[in-house]
Design an enzyme around this catalytic site. Structure first.
Site, short mmCIF file in Angstrom:
data_model
loop_
_atom_site.label_atom_id
_atom_site.label_comp_id
_atom_site.label_asym_id
_atom_site.label_seq_id
_atom_site.Cartn_x
_atom_site.Cartn_y
_atom_site.Cartn_z
N ASP A 1 0.85 -1.20 0.00
CA ASP A 1 0.00 0.00 0.00
C ASP A 1 0.88 1.25 0.00
O ASP A 1 1.99 1.23 0.57
CB ASP A 1 -0.91 0.01 1.24
CG ASP A 1 -2.17 0.83 1.03
OD1 ASP A 1 -3.26 0.22 0.92
OD2 ASP A 1 -2.07 2.07 0.97
N ASP B 1 4.47 1.58 -4.21
CA ASP B 1 3.74 2.06 -5.37
C ASP B 1 3.63 0.90 -6.35
O ASP B 1 4.63 0.46 -6.93
CB ASP B 1 4.48 3.24 -6.01
CG ASP B 1 3.78 3.81 -7.23
OD1 ASP B 1 2.82 3.18 -7.72
OD2 ASP B 1 4.20 4.88 -7.71
N CYS C 1 -6.16 -5.68 -4.77
CA CYS C 1 -7.33 -4.88 -4.39
C CYS C 1 -7.16 -3.38 -4.62
O CYS C 1 -8.11 -2.62 -4.48
CB CYS C 1 -7.66 -5.09 -2.91
SG CYS C 1 -8.04 -6.79 -2.45
N SER D 1 -14.44 -4.41 -11.93
CA SER D 1 -15.57 -3.60 -11.45
C SER D 1 -16.77 -3.85 -12.33
O SER D 1 -16.63 -4.15 -13.53
CB SER D 1 -15.21 -2.11 -11.49
OG SER D 1 -16.36 -1.30 -11.28
N TYR E 1 -12.01 4.93 -15.80
CA TYR E 1 -12.07 3.86 -14.79
C TYR E 1 -12.60 2.57 -15.40
O TYR E 1 -12.00 1.49 -15.24
CB TYR E 1 -12.96 4.30 -13.63
CG TYR E 1 -13.11 3.28 -12.54
CD1 TYR E 1 -12.11 3.08 -11.59
CD2 TYR E 1 -14.27 2.51 -12.43
CE1 TYR E 1 -12.24 2.14 -10.58
CE2 TYR E 1 -14.42 1.57 -11.42
CZ TYR E 1 -13.41 1.39 -10.50
OH TYR E 1 -13.56 0.46 -9.50
N LYS F 1 -10.56 -0.98 -15.91
CA LYS F 1 -11.06 -2.17 -15.23
C LYS F 1 -11.53 -3.24 -16.23
O LYS F 1 -11.50 -4.43 -15.92
CB LYS F 1 -12.19 -1.79 -14.28
CG LYS F 1 -11.72 -1.06 -13.03
CD LYS F 1 -10.86 -1.95 -12.14
CE LYS F 1 -10.56 -1.31 -10.79
NZ LYS F 1 -9.78 -2.19 -9.91
N PHE G 1 -19.49 -0.79 -2.73
CA PHE G 1 -19.14 -1.36 -1.42
C PHE G 1 -18.86 -0.23 -0.44
O PHE G 1 -18.44 0.85 -0.83
CB PHE G 1 -17.92 -2.28 -1.54
CG PHE G 1 -18.28 -3.73 -1.71
CD1 PHE G 1 -18.03 -4.66 -0.71
CD2 PHE G 1 -18.91 -4.16 -2.87
CE1 PHE G 1 -18.38 -5.98 -0.87
CE2 PHE G 1 -19.26 -5.49 -3.04
CZ PHE G 1 -18.99 -6.41 -2.03
N THR H 1 -16.74 1.40 1.35
CA THR H 1 -15.32 1.68 1.54
C THR H 1 -15.06 3.16 1.23
O THR H 1 -15.88 3.81 0.58
CB THR H 1 -14.45 0.83 0.60
OG1 THR H 1 -14.65 1.26 -0.75
CG2 THR H 1 -14.79 -0.65 0.72
#
Length: 261
Positions: free
Chosen positions: A36, A61, A90, A157, A168, A172, A201, A203
């Site tokens: 992370d 990274d 993730c 996604s 995005y 994905k 979700f 998050t």
């Protein structure tokens, strides 16, 4: 394949669904490495679960090949003697930084730099980690009678599958499209590849979403991180799950949301 006694690299493991995956792996008596960028969050999760269970090698990274290679070597040395069994990718970005602007009358159309940013983080970063982990997995002794040597789980996604959000969704889509070809390439080495396509979700990635996210048709809520982590466990445990994308969305469809807003 089992989780207990084995090691898994989790990208984005300091927050959101990644953090829940790390917690679940530890709860299943496995070990996790947290990749992370956020050093403070990574250290917090590692300290909470114990470094012998969840190791944070420092800020990583996932778009930087040297950083990924170094973090992987440091982590494998730290967990010497513990078999590396796979990775759960993730990490990802839903919105570009404010410095990357769009174009058009209101600046809301996707600019090239924005598109490049999404592809670099969400697609190239995913493949970088998957490839570097696969390079280690092919050297494993088989874990079971199927000659299984490991697993790669990526996160795409429903935006990719429903054809929304140019930057995005396209990045994905690449992750989803990677699943079967990579599974076939790695099949002779006993490595499975699966991808999960989550809907909305609970998050932090949704925090900037205008007006928040609507609930799914059923259950009438957004997803909970542990439900994503539970699916990861099921995938790891079931050797016949390979080369596919699983929607995890409570029947949510982006097009329905767009049509009603």
């Amino acid at each position: 394949m089992k989780i207990e006694g084995n090691l898994f690299v989790v990208t984005g493991g300091a927050g959101g669904i990644g953090k829940e995956v790390v917690r679940t792996i530890v709860a299943q008596k496995g070990h996790a490495v947290i990749f992370d960028l956020n050093a403070a969050f990574g250290k917090t999760v590692s300290e909470e679960l114990g470094e012998k269970n969840a190791f944070f090698p420092g800020s990583v990274d996932c778009t930087d090949e040297a950083q990924v290679e170094n973090a992987l070597e440091v982590s494998l040395k730290y967990f010497e003697g513990v078999p590396l069994a796979g990775t759960i990718v993730c990490h990802g970005v839903l919105f570009p930084p404010p410095s990357l602007t769009g174009y058009g009358p209101t600046g809301m159309l996707t600019g090239y730099k924005q598109f490049e940013f999404y592809v670099k983080v969400n697609l190239l970063g995913c493949y970088l980690v998957a490839q570097k982990v696969a390079e280690k997995l092919i050297k494993n002794d088989p874990f079971n009678e199927d000659n299984e040597r490991g697993i790669i789980i990526t996160t795409t996604s429903i935006s990719a599958l429903d054809g929304t959000m140019v930057g995005y969704g396209t990045a994905k889509s690449g992750v989803a499209g990677l699943t079967l070809p990579l599974a076939k390439e790695l099949a002779p080495h006993g490595i499975r590849v699966m991808s999960i396509a989550p809907g909305p979700f609970d998050t932090p990635i949704l925090d900037p979403f205008p007006g928040g996210s609507p609930p799914c048709p059923f259950p009438k809520r957004i997803g909970k991180p542990h439900e994503f982590a539970d699916l990861c466990v099921s995938i790891i445990n079931n050797a016949m799950l390979n080369g596919s994308v699983i929607r995890l969305d409570g029947a949510f469809r982006f097009n329905d949301y767009v049509d009603n807003n």
